[in-house]
Design a protein around this motif. Sequence first.
Motif, PDB file in Angstrom:
ATOM      1  N   LEU A  31      -7.171 -37.822  25.597  1.00  0.00           N
ATOM      2  CA  LEU A  31      -8.552 -37.380  25.403  1.00  0.00           C
ATOM      3  C   LEU A  31      -9.287 -38.056  24.069  1.00  0.00           C
ATOM      4  CD1 LEU A  31      -8.865 -33.784  26.791  1.00  0.00           C
ATOM      5  CD2 LEU A  31     -10.060 -35.997  27.725  1.00  0.00           C
ATOM      6  N   GLU A  32      -8.615 -38.068  22.940  1.00  0.00           N
ATOM      7  CA  GLU A  32      -8.948 -38.466  21.889  1.00  0.00           C
ATOM      8  C   GLU A  32      -9.343 -39.905  21.964  1.00  0.00           C
ATOM      9  OE1 GLU A  32      -5.698 -37.266  19.225  1.00  0.00           O
ATOM     10  OE2 GLU A  32      -6.843 -35.580  18.559  1.00  0.00           O
ATOM     11  N   SER A  33      -8.767 -40.635  22.576  1.00  0.00           N
ATOM     12  CA  SER A  33      -9.133 -42.030  22.958  1.00  0.00           C
ATOM     13  C   SER A  33     -10.326 -42.025  23.670  1.00  0.00           C
ATOM     14  CB  SER A  33      -7.984 -42.799  23.703  1.00  0.00           C
ATOM     15  OG  SER A  33      -6.856 -43.033  23.214  1.00  0.00           O
ATOM     16  N   VAL A  34     -10.797 -41.374  24.776  1.00  0.00           N
ATOM     17  CA  VAL A  34     -11.683 -41.333  25.670  1.00  0.00           C
ATOM     18  C   VAL A  34     -12.830 -40.934  24.474  1.00  0.00           C
ATOM     19  CG1 VAL A  34     -13.115 -39.997  27.232  1.00  0.00           C
ATOM     20  CG2 VAL A  34     -10.401 -40.657  27.536  1.00  0.00           C
ATOM     21  N   LEU A  35     -12.714 -39.888  23.556  1.00  0.00           N
ATOM     22  CA  LEU A  35     -13.894 -39.705  22.771  1.00  0.00           C
ATOM     23  C   LEU A  35     -14.332 -40.939  22.005  1.00  0.00           C
ATOM     24  CD1 LEU A  35     -12.553 -36.045  21.370  1.00  0.00           C
ATOM     25  CD2 LEU A  35     -13.729 -36.790  23.407  1.00  0.00           C
ATOM     26  N   ASP A  36     -13.043 -41.485  21.512  1.00  0.00           N
ATOM     27  CA  ASP A  36     -13.546 -42.752  20.586  1.00  0.00           C
ATOM     28  C   ASP A  36     -14.500 -43.821  21.324  1.00  0.00           C
ATOM     29  OD1 ASP A  36     -12.275 -41.638  18.435  1.00  0.00           O
ATOM     30  OD2 ASP A  36     -10.153 -42.609  18.936  1.00  0.00           O
ATOM     31  N   GLU A  37     -13.995 -44.114  22.688  1.00  0.00           N
ATOM     32  CA  GLU A  37     -14.881 -44.887  23.481  1.00  0.00           C
ATOM     33  C   GLU A  37     -16.118 -44.447  23.655  1.00  0.00           C
ATOM     34  OE1 GLU A  37     -12.511 -45.234  26.752  1.00  0.00           O
ATOM     35  OE2 GLU A  37     -10.674 -46.135  25.852  1.00  0.00           O
ATOM     36  N   LEU A  38     -16.392 -43.176  23.817  1.00  0.00           N
ATOM     37  CA  LEU A  38     -17.702 -42.726  24.460  1.00  0.00           C
ATOM     38  C   LEU A  38     -18.598 -42.562  23.029  1.00  0.00           C
ATOM     39  CD1 LEU A  38     -16.803 -39.603  26.518  1.00  0.00           C
ATOM     40  CD2 LEU A  38     -17.833 -41.891  27.198  1.00  0.00           C
ATOM     41  N   GLY A  39     -18.153 -42.318  22.014  1.00  0.00           N
ATOM     42  CA  GLY A  39     -18.920 -42.092  20.749  1.00  0.00           C
ATOM     43  C   GLY A  39     -19.486 -40.788  20.639  1.00  0.00           C
ATOM     44  N   GLU A  40     -20.269 -40.553  19.573  1.00  0.00           N
ATOM     45  CA  GLU A  40     -21.041 -39.260  19.184  1.00  0.00           C
ATOM     46  C   GLU A  40     -22.172 -39.163  20.363  1.00  0.00           C
ATOM     47  OE1 GLU A  40     -23.712 -37.235  15.886  1.00  0.00           O
ATOM     48  OE2 GLU A  40     -22.464 -39.040  15.333  1.00  0.00           O
ATOM     49  N   GLY A  41     -21.983 -37.926  20.912  1.00  0.00           N
ATOM     50  CA  GLY A  41     -23.039 -37.461  21.753  1.00  0.00           C
ATOM     51  C   GLY A  41     -22.697 -37.859  23.552  1.00  0.00           C
ATOM     52  N   LEU A  43     -21.149 -37.863  26.755  1.00  0.00           N
ATOM     53  CA  LEU A  43     -20.754 -36.724  27.857  1.00  0.00           C
ATOM     54  C   LEU A  43     -19.532 -37.272  28.562  1.00  0.00           C
ATOM     55  CD1 LEU A  43     -21.697 -34.226  29.384  1.00  0.00           C
ATOM     56  CD2 LEU A  43     -22.699 -35.898  31.170  1.00  0.00           C
ATOM     57  N   LEU A  44     -18.511 -36.196  28.437  1.00  0.00           N
ATOM     58  CA  LEU A  44     -17.246 -36.158  28.928  1.00  0.00           C
ATOM     59  C   LEU A  44     -17.243 -36.189  30.530  1.00  0.00           C
ATOM     60  CD1 LEU A  44     -16.578 -35.697  25.932  1.00  0.00           C
ATOM     61  CD2 LEU A  44     -14.490 -34.705  26.681  1.00  0.00           C
ATOM     62  N   PRO A  45     -16.266 -36.672  31.133  1.00  0.00           N
ATOM     63  CA  PRO A  45     -16.160 -36.382  32.640  1.00  0.00           C
ATOM     64  C   PRO A  45     -15.907 -34.883  32.780  1.00  0.00           C
ATOM     65  CG  PRO A  45     -14.892 -38.304  32.209  1.00  0.00           C
ATOM     66  CD  PRO A  45     -15.560 -37.564  30.995  1.00  0.00           C
ATOM     67  N   GLY A  80     -21.933 -29.066  30.209  1.00  0.00           N
ATOM     68  CA  GLY A  80     -20.961 -30.093  29.864  1.00  0.00           C
ATOM     69  C   GLY A  80     -20.414 -30.168  28.677  1.00  0.00           C
ATOM     70  N   THR A  81     -19.702 -31.111  28.215  1.00  0.00           N
ATOM     71  CA  THR A  81     -18.966 -31.199  26.918  1.00  0.00           C
ATOM     72  C   THR A  81     -19.287 -32.625  26.555  1.00  0.00           C
ATOM     73  OG1 THR A  81     -17.177 -29.737  27.342  1.00  0.00           O
ATOM     74  CG2 THR A  81     -16.683 -31.156  25.828  1.00  0.00           C
ATOM     75  N   VAL A  82     -19.688 -32.585  25.181  1.00  0.00           N
ATOM     76  CA  VAL A  82     -19.992 -33.985  24.485  1.00  0.00           C
ATOM     77  C   VAL A  82     -19.212 -34.107  23.326  1.00  0.00           C
ATOM     78  CG1 VAL A  82     -22.533 -33.795  25.461  1.00  0.00           C
ATOM     79  CG2 VAL A  82     -21.973 -33.024  23.186  1.00  0.00           C
TER      80      VAL A  82
END
Length: 252
Positions: A31-41, A43-45, A80-82
Motif C-alpha cells: 500500500l505504501e507504494s500505492v500511496l507514493d503513486e497517488l500523491g498527496e490528496g 483517493l485510495l481504492p 473514503g481514504t486519501v
Amino acid sequence: MSDAADPHAPIRAGIPEHGRVPKYFAVKTRLESVLDELGEGGLLPTERELAARFEVARETVRQALRELLIQGRVRRKGRGTVVAGPKLVQPLSTSSCTEGVRRQGRTPRRQLIALEQLDADPVLAGELRIGAGAPVWHMERVLLADDERVGLESTYLAVSRLPGLARDFAPDTSFYAFLREHLGVEPVSVDERIETVLATPREALLIGTPPALPMLLLHRSSRDANGEPLERVRSLYRGDRFSFTVHLDKKA
C-alpha cells in the motif's frame, strides 16, 4: 557480508530474521507504494477493491490501513481514504503552536470552545503561585492548520494577571502575540513534559479523530522575565499529524 551488517537487508524494513511477516504487514508495504503513486490528496481504492487486488481478506486490508492512519500516511475524508500530506513539525521552544504552524507556510487558526473563570485547585494554585480557590481563566480552543483540526489546547492563568482577557483578547488569534503586543510580556522560561495518550470521547469528537488514535500530550508551564508564573497549558496534538523537534547544542 551478512544480512545483519547490510543496511539494505530486509530486516531494516521491519522483516524479522526468520523472514515471515503477518499478511497485514505485507499489504501495508504494498500500500505504501500505492500511496507514493497517488500523491498527496489521492483517493485510495475501496477496501473491497484492495482486498481483491492483493488477494487477501478485507480485515487484512483494514488492519494495514489502520496502521497507515496511525502513522499519518493516510486520512479519512468522508467515507473514503486519501493520502495525507507531511506532518507538521513543531519545534519545542518558547513560541506558540500558532507561530510554529505559520513558519511552515500553513494558516493557523483557533476555534474557541470555552472561556470561563474557575476556582484554582491546590495543584494549579501552587503552579501559578496564587491562593487555592483564587479565580483562574480557563480557555479551551481547537487548533487548526489550513482548516484541518490538529489539536486541542487548554490554557490556565490567574485572573489577577489578566482581568480583561474575555474583553480584550480575540480567541481565534495567537495568545502569545496578544501578550507581547498588549501587555509587553512573554514567556521566557518554559518547562514541558510530553507523553502519549488516547483522547477521551469528548476530545476525539472536538478534534474529529477516532478515539483509538494515539495523541501527543504536552504539559507546559511558562514564566515571564521576572520568573513569575504566566500560564499552565495542556495541549493535545494528533499523533498522525504532528512531530516535535528539539535542538541540543553542547557547548565547549
